[in-house]
Design a protein around this motif. Structure first.
Motif, PDB file in Angstrom:
ATOM      1  N   ASN A   1      13.463  -2.133  66.700  1.00 29.99           N
ATOM      2  CA  ASN A   1      14.039  -1.826  65.405  1.00 29.99           C
ATOM      3  C   ASN A   1      14.333  -0.349  65.334  1.00 29.99           C
ATOM      4  O   ASN A   1      13.424   0.451  65.164  1.00 29.99           O
ATOM      5  CB  ASN A   1      13.024  -2.182  64.319  1.00 29.99           C
TER       6      ASN A   1
ATOM      7  N   ASN B   1      19.396  -1.342  66.767  1.00 31.72           N
ATOM      8  CA  ASN B   1      18.360  -2.353  67.005  1.00 31.72           C
ATOM      9  C   ASN B   1      18.433  -2.841  68.459  1.00 31.72           C
ATOM     10  O   ASN B   1      18.799  -3.977  68.727  1.00 31.72           O
ATOM     11  CB  ASN B   1      18.478  -3.526  66.036  1.00 31.72           C
TER      12      ASN B   1
ATOM     13  N   MET C   1       8.323  -4.039  67.248  1.00 31.13           N
ATOM     14  CA  MET C   1       9.279  -4.673  68.147  1.00 31.13           C
ATOM     15  C   MET C   1       8.942  -6.147  68.264  1.00 31.13           C
ATOM     16  O   MET C   1       7.816  -6.557  68.009  1.00 31.13           O
ATOM     17  CB  MET C   1       9.148  -4.091  69.548  1.00 31.13           C
ATOM     18  N   LYS C   2       9.944  -6.902  68.686  1.00 32.73           N
ATOM     19  CA  LYS C   2       9.685  -8.297  69.047  1.00 32.73           C
ATOM     20  C   LYS C   2       9.709  -8.363  70.569  1.00 32.73           C
ATOM     21  O   LYS C   2      10.664  -7.912  71.192  1.00 32.73           O
ATOM     22  CB  LYS C   2      10.782  -9.194  68.487  1.00 32.73           C
TER      23      LYS C   2
ATOM     24  N   ARG D   1       9.216 -10.946  73.842  1.00 30.32           N
ATOM     25  CA  ARG D   1       9.051 -12.313  74.333  1.00 30.32           C
ATOM     26  C   ARG D   1       8.981 -12.242  75.854  1.00 30.32           C
ATOM     27  O   ARG D   1       9.871 -11.694  76.488  1.00 30.32           O
ATOM     28  CB  ARG D   1      10.226 -13.169  73.885  1.00 30.32           C
TER      29      ARG D   1
ATOM     30  N   ASP E   1       4.155  -1.485  71.275  1.00 25.68           N
ATOM     31  CA  ASP E   1       3.822  -2.869  70.952  1.00 25.68           C
ATOM     32  C   ASP E   1       3.486  -3.595  72.242  1.00 25.68           C
ATOM     33  O   ASP E   1       3.908  -3.182  73.321  1.00 25.68           O
ATOM     34  CB  ASP E   1       4.996  -3.565  70.251  1.00 25.68           C
TER      35      ASP E   1
ATOM     36  N   ALA F   1       2.477  -7.652  74.150  1.00 25.28           N
ATOM     37  CA  ALA F   1       2.462  -9.107  74.095  1.00 25.28           C
ATOM     38  C   ALA F   1       1.950  -9.590  75.442  1.00 25.28           C
ATOM     39  O   ALA F   1       1.957  -8.845  76.419  1.00 25.28           O
ATOM     40  CB  ALA F   1       3.869  -9.640  73.851  1.00 25.28           C
TER      41      ALA F   1
ATOM     42  N   GLU G   1       9.537  -0.004  62.448  1.00 24.09           N
ATOM     43  CA  GLU G   1       9.154  -1.408  62.384  1.00 24.09           C
ATOM     44  C   GLU G   1       8.694  -1.889  63.755  1.00 24.09           C
ATOM     45  O   GLU G   1       9.128  -1.347  64.766  1.00 24.09           O
ATOM     46  CB  GLU G   1      10.362  -2.243  61.964  1.00 24.09           C
TER      47      GLU G   1
END
Lengths: 104, 156
Positions: free
Chosen positions: A23, A69, A5-6, A8, A99, A101, A3
């Protein structure tokens, strides 16, 4: 397939505060399957690499004892708003995930 | 020296590209080795060997390393740990839980402006010292904090 990643990333003064939530099951290899009595094979992230604006800022090696996680927080001085944060991980089975950002 | 030789022999004895790459890394330190997972350190069974594995054997205690972790962790599977090193030029932070089967949990290498700060969550098998080793300016320093664990988080 893993999945996403998040990520920030926010500027606080001249320092970027970056938080990443991955994840991953982070299986230790020490647990037994309650039904079969077999050991559950280890499955965990081994290496994490983070670049900000194309430069490596963090290179981590992990064992299985990073919690499920995984959460990772760190701070980068001299980063600028808009710089691209790229996070990579590779686990012990060769699965990988990248990923990115932008710093806000 | 002996340790190095033994690891090397083990590496060449085993088949597979990873073993060969590790062996090659040992022959040319700093080239291949940096990118390889530090297997011997992560598989060490006690804190002293794990510290040796990350190059922090005999490190001096330092009050400039702050470890923020709960005094009592109800769930050993998720223990938040925040490390702040005020030692100038911090390049490496390693986190260990001394009573885990394999004490070394994570090793972070910081560069290009990354500050001496890492926040993560770890698993702890039982009540233990959380030990942090920091490398700065070619020297190593350690600090510890005890965390009481009521339910272990490493299975078994």
């Amino acid at each position: 397939m893993a999945e996403p990643m998040k990520i920030r990333a926010q500027m606080q003064g001249d320092t970027a505060d970056i938080k990443v939530l991955m994840n991953h099951i982070m299986e230790t290899g020490l647990r037994k399957d309650a039904k079969t009595g077999q050991m559950i094979p280890a499955h965990f992230i081994q290496q994490v690499n983070v670049t900000v604006g194309g430069k490596v800022v963090l290179d981590a090696q992990w064992g299985y004892a990073v919690a499920k996680n995984p959460f990772l927080g760190f701070k980068v001085k001299g980063a600028k708003a808009g710089d691209k944060v790229v996070v990579n991980w590779v686990d012990n089975k060769g699965d990988k995930r990248t990923d990115e950002a932008a710093i806000g | 020296m002996n340790q190095l030789r033994r690891t090397f022999l083990k590496g060449t004895g085993a088949a597979g590209t990873v073993a060969v790459a590790i062996a090659a890394g040992l022959l040319k330190p700093g080239q291949v080795l940096a990118a390889e997972w530090n297997k011997s350190a992560f598989e060490a069974k006690n804190a002293a060997d794990a510290l040796k594995g990350v190059g922090a054997a005999g490190a001096a205690k330092s009050a400039d390393i702050m470890i923020k972790a709960p005094d009592i962790a109800e769930n050993g599977a998720v223990v938040p740990v925040e490390v702040t090193s005020k030692i100038p030029g911090t390049t490496e932070i390693s986190i260990l839980s001394e009573q885990n089967v394999n004490p070394l949990i994570a090793e972070f290498t910081l560069s290009n402006g990354a500050e001496g700060y890492v926040s993560t969550r770890i698993k702890m098998a039982k009540t233990s010292n959380v030990t942090v080793a920091v490398k700065a300016g070619g020297k190593t320093y350690i600090a510890s904090k005890e965390v009481k664990v009521t339910i272990g988080g490493c299975g078994g």
